[in-house]
Design a protein around this motif. Structure first.
Motif, PDB file in Angstrom:
ATOM      1  N   ALA A 148      15.301  -1.696 -48.511  1.00 55.78           N
ATOM      2  CA  ALA A 148      14.471  -1.529 -49.706  1.00 55.78           C
ATOM      3  C   ALA A 148      14.296  -2.849 -50.433  1.00 55.78           C
ATOM      4  O   ALA A 148      13.182  -3.200 -50.867  1.00 55.78           O
ATOM      5  CB  ALA A 148      15.115  -0.495 -50.633  1.00 55.78           C
ATOM      6  N   THR A 149      15.377  -3.633 -50.574  1.00 57.52           N
ATOM      7  CA  THR A 149      15.275  -4.933 -51.243  1.00 57.52           C
ATOM      8  C   THR A 149      14.372  -5.878 -50.465  1.00 57.52           C
ATOM      9  O   THR A 149      13.543  -6.591 -51.051  1.00 57.52           O
ATOM     10  CB  THR A 149      16.681  -5.542 -51.395  1.00 57.52           C
ATOM     11  N   LEU A 151      11.877  -5.098 -48.428  1.00 63.56           N
ATOM     12  CA  LEU A 151      10.478  -4.688 -48.552  1.00 63.56           C
ATOM     13  C   LEU A 151       9.912  -5.021 -49.930  1.00 63.56           C
ATOM     14  O   LEU A 151       8.763  -5.482 -50.048  1.00 63.56           O
ATOM     15  CB  LEU A 151      10.363  -3.187 -48.283  1.00 63.56           C
ATOM     16  N   VAL A 152      10.701  -4.779 -50.978  1.00 64.76           N
ATOM     17  CA  VAL A 152      10.219  -5.068 -52.329  1.00 64.76           C
ATOM     18  C   VAL A 152      10.019  -6.572 -52.509  1.00 64.76           C
ATOM     19  O   VAL A 152       9.016  -7.021 -53.081  1.00 64.76           O
ATOM     20  CB  VAL A 152      11.210  -4.505 -53.369  1.00 64.76           C
ATOM     21  N   GLY A 155       6.934  -7.628 -50.608  1.00 67.31           N
ATOM     22  CA  GLY A 155       5.692  -7.209 -51.248  1.00 67.31           C
ATOM     23  C   GLY A 155       5.382  -7.939 -52.533  1.00 67.31           C
ATOM     24  O   GLY A 155       4.218  -8.168 -52.859  1.00 67.31           O
ATOM     25  N   LEU A 156       6.419  -8.333 -53.292  1.00 59.90           N
ATOM     26  CA  LEU A 156       6.200  -8.960 -54.595  1.00 59.90           C
ATOM     27  C   LEU A 156       6.308 -10.474 -54.585  1.00 59.90           C
ATOM     28  O   LEU A 156       6.135 -11.099 -55.630  1.00 59.90           O
ATOM     29  CB  LEU A 156       7.209  -8.401 -55.608  1.00 59.90           C
TER      30      LEU A 156
END
Length: 302
Positions: A148-149, A151-152, A155-156
């Motif tokens: 999750a980290t 991917l975030v 993306g950011l």
């Protein structure tokens, strides 16, 4: 009668040890079934047990009055029962654990099974077991947290870099200005130039110290957080949508698409409108609490 007889047999030396010559009075076996006398307490307890399906009954009385004998007789009459002597001092968790163990062992024996013996684990094995459990918990947490980290962050990353380049200078200038203002206010209060501010800070410190054991502050902050987090999220979402309309580059690109490729612009607007309609429709259906079977599964739209 027993007390009078014992005093008579002790003779002139009441502090001597009482050693009986015979046991025809039953002093050798004070809890033998042949010496139990039917009394009102026993009848009352049996009556209560027949009236209650479940619940708690307290038996109280002075030492030696026969509380344990009364309980033992009730356990013997019951179809299944366990009697445990509570020690004078004990840890509640350990006592409940030992009580559960004795209950399970007696139930197994009543069913015709012999319970296995318990072996106390060594400190090393207990430590390794605890480490293994923590490692399993950490690995499960990491299996969700790390992807999750990643991917975030992926993306950011571009947005954060662009945001940093655009606002880093102004943000640092604003932070320095606020820090300078706070430092100036603290210096003025420290030097005693503002009596009202000094008094307010003193009262605030006293109130803060007195509220260390009060739960209202934590409850108030929790309510503010729960009440404010949803409006804040909606406000950020609407602000993000508004900034898209105010962004010059996006407006120029939209004008360019309107001039050169109007169908692409209309298609994008149609997709956005369709997604909004789908979102509102799903939200409406979710509030209906609709459920329907799908093979072996039961689908809940919420």
């Amino acid at each position: 009668m027993v007390a009078d007889l014992v005093r008579h047999m002790l003779g002139d030396d009441p502090d001597s040890l009482f050693i009986p010559d015979d046991y025809e009075w039953g002093l050798r076996a004070p809890r033998a079934p042949g010496f139990i006398i039917e009394n009102g307490a026993r009848r009352q307890l049996e009556r209560k047990l027949t009236q209650l399906e479940d619940g708690t009954i307290a038996v109280c009385g002075p030492r030696g009055a026969g509380k344990s004998t009364l309980l033992e007789q009730c356990v013997k009459k019951a179809g299944f029962g366990v009697i445990v002597q509570a020690p004078a001092t004990y840890a509640p968790h350990d006592f409940l654990l030992s009580l559960s163990v004795q209950l399970c062992e007696k139930y197994m024996r009543a069913r015709g099974y012999e319970p296995t013996g318990f072996a106390r684990l060594s400190p090393a094995r207990r430590a390794l077991r605890r480490i293994w459990l923590q490692a399993k918990r950490l690995s499960r947490w990491a299996s969700f947290a790390v992807p999750a980290t990643a991917l975030v962050v992926l993306g950011l990353s571009a947005s954060v870099r662009s945001f940093y380049k655009q606002y880093a200078t102004s943000a640092s200038d604003a932070a320095r200005a606020y820090a300078s203002a706070i430092r100036h206010d603290v210096t003025v209060i420290w030097q005693g130039h503002t009596v009202v501010a000094s008094l307010a800070v003193t009262i605030g410190g006293i109130i803060w110290w007195k509220s260390r054991h009060e739960a209202w502050l934590a409850r108030m902050l929790g309510r503010l957080w729960m009440c404010g987090i949803r409006p804040t999220g909606l406000l950020l979402a609407w602000i993000s949508a508004t900034t898209l309309l105010l962004d010059g580059q996006i407006r120029r690109q939209a004008l360019n698409l309107h001039t050169t490729q109007p169908e692409a612009l209309y298609r994008a607007v149609g997709y956005a409108g369709g997604l909004l309609l789908v979102g509102w429709f799903l939200r409406f259906v979710r509030d209906l609490e609709v459920e329907f079977p799908l093979g072996r599964w039961r689908i809940i739209l919420e």
